[in-house]
Design an enzyme around this catalytic site. Structure first.
Site, short mmCIF file in Angstrom:
data_model
loop_
_atom_site.label_atom_id
_atom_site.label_comp_id
_atom_site.label_asym_id
_atom_site.label_seq_id
_atom_site.Cartn_x
_atom_site.Cartn_y
_atom_site.Cartn_z
N HIS A 43 0.81 -1.11 0.07
CA HIS A 43 0.06 0.19 -0.11
C HIS A 43 0.87 1.10 0.08
O HIS A 43 1.99 1.34 0.54
CB HIS A 43 -1.04 0.09 1.32
CG HIS A 43 -2.01 0.83 1.08
ND1 HIS A 43 -1.64 2.23 1.83
CD2 HIS A 43 -3.09 1.21 0.43
CE1 HIS A 43 -3.05 3.05 1.57
NE2 HIS A 43 -3.72 2.42 0.84
N SER A 244 -9.25 -15.15 -1.29
CA SER A 244 -9.15 -13.83 -1.46
C SER A 244 -10.63 -13.30 -1.86
O SER A 244 -11.06 -14.25 -2.82
CB SER A 244 -8.06 -13.10 -2.20
OG SER A 244 -8.28 -11.89 -2.71
C1 LIG Z 1 -3.35 -3.26 2.60
C2 LIG Z 1 -3.53 -1.96 3.07
N1 LIG Z 1 -2.78 -1.58 4.03
C3 LIG Z 1 -2.92 -0.36 4.57
C4 LIG Z 1 -4.03 0.38 4.01
C5 LIG Z 1 -4.44 1.75 4.63
O1 LIG Z 1 -5.34 1.83 5.23
P1 LIG Z 1 -6.13 3.10 6.00
O2 LIG Z 1 -6.56 3.88 4.86
O3 LIG Z 1 -7.12 2.67 6.91
O4 LIG Z 1 -5.02 4.12 6.57
C6 LIG Z 1 -5.21 -0.05 3.22
C7 LIG Z 1 -6.25 0.64 2.72
O5 LIG Z 1 -6.78 0.42 1.81
C8 LIG Z 1 -4.62 -1.13 2.59
O6 LIG Z 1 -5.38 -1.90 1.56
#
Ligand SMILES: Cc1ncc(COP(=O)(O)O)c(C=O)c1O
Length: 295
Positions: A43, A244
């Site tokens: 992400h 998934s």
């Molecule tokens: C795999 C993953 N990690 C982290 C995040 C970040 O999360 P947040 O938007 O709740 O901060 C996301 C958001 O879509 C995500 O898909």
């Protein structure tokens, strides 16, 4: 998350980003000169976290299905063997729902005789799926994770963004500082925190219970399987990773993207069969994609 409650410590965060920041902050406090490794499919918030925490980091190639490329990881760690290894593992990537194989990652660390390491699992979505399936990929503390972040507004469905971060009690003692003004130990990133979100999570957990989540997840996976089949039967190649609910298919033209608010990445798009997604919706989406392709 496969951690003995006696050894566990955690708190309700503002979401995935804060949970991941907490896990990586913990890793940095335990291994100040460590290098963070994460895949290309990670992400986007992780790079931001690296900047905020000022941690050295190396992006590793991804395999086609979105998992980290284990050969590239092995080779990159091999040439940096003198510094601690911090793995930011994806337990369900954002775009492809891929789960990095923690067993393979640990084999790499063993093979290279890495003695100082830390694994953080970003389990934003799949952290609420894998505990409820019969054949989960390794994801939790039993698989070697030292901390784990899960989102509260994804599968649990909290209307206010939130999440949970978990780690081992013994680690938290390393960062805790006594604060006279509030009369408690300071162990979290923010000071004041939302009091509604823990209630919302508690309510959802009480309402569904373990069996309820198992049913919810099984229904979501069944719709994902249906969507994968419907696309393929229509001649549009679609696929998904094991366990998934993220179905990947060819990126349709812009009007379909806009109508369904699809998330694109280069030539692919995905749909995530969250509990509100019905087979009828899937049928309509596939028909729209097919019509657009035919035009
Ligand atoms: C795999 C993953 N990690 C982290 C995040 C970040 O999360 P947040 O938007 O709740 O901060 C996301 C958001 O879509 C995500 O898909």
């Amino acid at each position: 998350m496969r951690l003995d409650p006696e050894d566990a410590w955690g708190y309700v965060t503002t979401g995935g980003t804060e949970g991941n920041m907490y896990g990586l902050y913990m890793a940095r406090e335990l291994h100040p000169n460590g290098v963070v490794y994460f895949s290309q499919d990670t992400h986007y918030s992780i790079l931001k976290i690296m900047q905020v925490l000022n941690m050295r980091n190396i992006m590793i190639k991804s395999l086609g299905n979105g998992e980290i490329d284990y050969e590239d990881l092995h080779e990159t760690i091999r040439i940096n063997r003198d510094v601690p290894v911090i793995i930011m593992a994806n337990i369900g990537t954002t775009m492809k729902g891929a789960v990095d194989d923690l067993v393979k990652v640990r084999e790499i660390l063993q093979d290279l005789v890495i003695t100082r390491s830390y694994i953080h699992s970003d389990a934003a979505l799949s952290g609420m799926i894998l505990p409820f399936v019969s054949d989960p990929q390794p994801f939790g503390f039993d698989a070697g994770a030292d901390s784990l972040a899960v989102s509260g507004h994804k599968l649990i469905g909290s209307p206010i963004p939130c999440g949970v971060v978990l780690t081992r009690k013994e680690y938290v003692a390393r960062i805790a500082r006594s604060v006279e003004v509030v009369g408690v130990m300071d162990t979290t990133i923010p000071g004041s925190r939302n009091a509604w979100t823990p209630l919302l999570l508690w309510y959802a957990l009480e309402r569904y219970g373990e069996e309820g989540f198992r049913e919810l997840v099984s229904g979501m996976l069944a719709v994902a399987e249906y969507a994968e089949e419907r696309f393929n039967d229509s001649g549009l190649p679609a696929w998904r990773n094991p366990n998934s609910v993220t179905v990947i298919f060819p990126r349709p033209p812009q009007d379909v993207m806009t109508k369904w608010q699809l998330a694109p990445h280069r030539d692919i798009a995905h749909l995530i069969t969250m509990p509100h997604v019905t087979r009828d919706m899937v049928d309509e989406l596939v028909d729209d994609c097919l019509a657009a392709v035919q035009v």
